[in-house]
Write a protein that holds these residues in place. Structure first.
Motif, mmCIF file in Angstrom:
data_model
loop_
_atom_site.group_PDB
_atom_site.id
_atom_site.type_symbol
_atom_site.label_atom_id
_atom_site.label_comp_id
_atom_site.label_asym_id
_atom_site.label_seq_id
_atom_site.Cartn_x
_atom_site.Cartn_y
_atom_site.Cartn_z
ATOM 1 N N ASP A 5 4.281 -5.560 12.335
ATOM 2 C CA ASP A 5 4.108 -4.362 13.153
ATOM 3 C C ASP A 5 2.643 -3.946 13.065
ATOM 4 O OD1 ASP A 5 4.790 -2.301 14.864
ATOM 5 O OD2 ASP A 5 6.389 -1.509 13.603
ATOM 6 N N THR A 6 2.297 -2.757 13.573
ATOM 7 C CA THR A 6 0.898 -2.346 13.656
ATOM 8 C C THR A 6 0.480 -1.343 12.582
ATOM 9 O OG1 THR A 6 1.457 -0.587 15.215
ATOM 10 C CG2 THR A 6 0.824 -2.740 16.143
ATOM 11 N N GLY A 7 1.376 -0.949 11.707
ATOM 12 C CA GLY A 7 1.043 0.030 10.676
ATOM 13 C C GLY A 7 0.165 -0.560 9.581
ATOM 14 N N PRO A 8 -0.470 0.289 8.794
ATOM 15 C CA PRO A 8 -1.397 -0.180 7.763
ATOM 16 C C PRO A 8 -0.741 -1.018 6.668
ATOM 17 C CG PRO A 8 -1.057 2.177 7.549
ATOM 18 C CD PRO A 8 -0.379 1.750 8.819
ATOM 19 N N PHE A 9 0.568 -0.911 6.490
ATOM 20 C CA PHE A 9 1.266 -1.691 5.476
ATOM 21 C C PHE A 9 2.233 -2.707 6.086
ATOM 22 C CE2 PHE A 9 -0.236 1.872 2.994
ATOM 23 C CZ PHE A 9 -0.649 1.246 1.833
ATOM 24 N N ASP A 10 2.099 -2.957 7.376
ATOM 25 C CA ASP A 10 3.034 -3.835 8.079
ATOM 26 C C ASP A 10 2.564 -5.287 8.121
ATOM 27 O OD1 ASP A 10 4.633 -1.643 8.507
ATOM 28 O OD2 ASP A 10 3.932 -1.287 10.542
ATOM 29 N N ASN A 11 2.091 -5.778 6.988
ATOM 30 C CA ASN A 11 1.715 -7.181 6.847
ATOM 31 C C ASN A 11 1.868 -7.571 5.380
ATOM 32 O OD1 ASN A 11 -1.092 -7.002 5.472
ATOM 33 N ND2 ASN A 11 -1.242 -5.563 7.189
ATOM 34 N N ASP A 12 1.968 -8.864 5.142
ATOM 35 C CA ASP A 12 2.233 -9.352 3.784
ATOM 36 C C ASP A 12 1.182 -8.922 2.772
ATOM 37 O OD1 ASP A 12 4.561 -10.613 4.591
ATOM 38 O OD2 ASP A 12 3.601 -12.558 4.877
ATOM 39 N N THR A 13 -0.085 -9.002 3.142
ATOM 40 C CA THR A 13 -1.160 -8.691 2.201
ATOM 41 C C THR A 13 -1.135 -7.220 1.798
ATOM 42 O OG1 THR A 13 -2.504 -10.431 3.193
ATOM 43 C CG2 THR A 13 -3.652 -8.833 1.810
ATOM 44 N N ALA A 14 -0.974 -6.333 2.780
ATOM 45 C CA ALA A 14 -0.923 -4.904 2.483
ATOM 46 C C ALA A 14 0.351 -4.550 1.716
ATOM 47 C CB ALA A 14 -1.028 -4.094 3.772
ATOM 48 N N ALA A 15 1.448 -5.214 2.030
ATOM 49 C CA ALA A 15 2.689 -4.972 1.288
ATOM 50 C C ALA A 15 2.523 -5.400 -0.167
ATOM 51 C CB ALA A 15 3.852 -5.712 1.944
ATOM 52 N N ASP A 16 1.822 -6.512 -0.403
ATOM 53 C CA ASP A 16 1.528 -6.932 -1.778
ATOM 54 C C ASP A 16 0.644 -5.909 -2.487
ATOM 55 O OD1 ASP A 16 3.023 -9.223 -1.409
ATOM 56 O OD2 ASP A 16 1.274 -10.521 -1.083
ATOM 57 N N PHE A 17 -0.316 -5.336 -1.758
ATOM 58 C CA PHE A 17 -1.173 -4.287 -2.313
ATOM 59 C C PHE A 17 -0.327 -3.068 -2.697
ATOM 60 C CE2 PHE A 17 -4.208 -0.681 -1.355
ATOM 61 C CZ PHE A 17 -4.946 -0.808 -2.514
ATOM 62 N N SER A 73 8.293 3.109 3.878
ATOM 63 C CA SER A 73 9.215 1.976 3.899
ATOM 64 C C SER A 73 8.481 0.674 3.601
ATOM 65 C CB SER A 73 9.932 1.901 5.247
ATOM 66 O OG SER A 73 9.017 1.619 6.288
ATOM 67 N N CYS A 74 7.209 0.601 3.936
ATOM 68 C CA CYS A 74 6.412 -0.597 3.652
ATOM 69 C C CYS A 74 5.271 -0.298 2.683
ATOM 70 C CB CYS A 74 5.823 -1.165 4.936
ATOM 71 S SG CYS A 74 7.049 -1.685 6.123
#
Length: 82
Positions: A5-17, A73-74
């Protein structure tokens, strides 16, 4: 999956962060966020931590007056330092 998705945490790298922030002791969270921001400022050429930089900026902006809250959520589940 990479990015979903387009949110700041909507990708694997940011979710890992976000997970790293949740796993860190409360007093270490600010240093993790600050570290990403400092490395971004100091980067020359290719910015390899772009996803983390956007996520860190979103956490900082959320604490500004009128800042939009981060979708938890993310994003990190634990409260961030003021």
């Amino acid at each position: 999956m990479g990015t979903w998705d387009t949110g700041p945490f909507d990708n694997d790298t940011a979710a890992d962060f976000a997970n790293a922030l949740d796993d860190a002791e409360p007093e270490a969270r600010e240093a993790l966020i600050r570290g990403v921001v400092i490395r971004t400022i100091d980067a020359t050429g290719c910015l390899t931590e772009a996803e983390e930089a956007v996520a860190a900026a979103a956490l900082i902006a959320a604490q500004c007056p009128g800042g939009e809250p981060v979708d938890m959520s993310c994003g990190p589940e634990t409260p961030m330092p003021v």
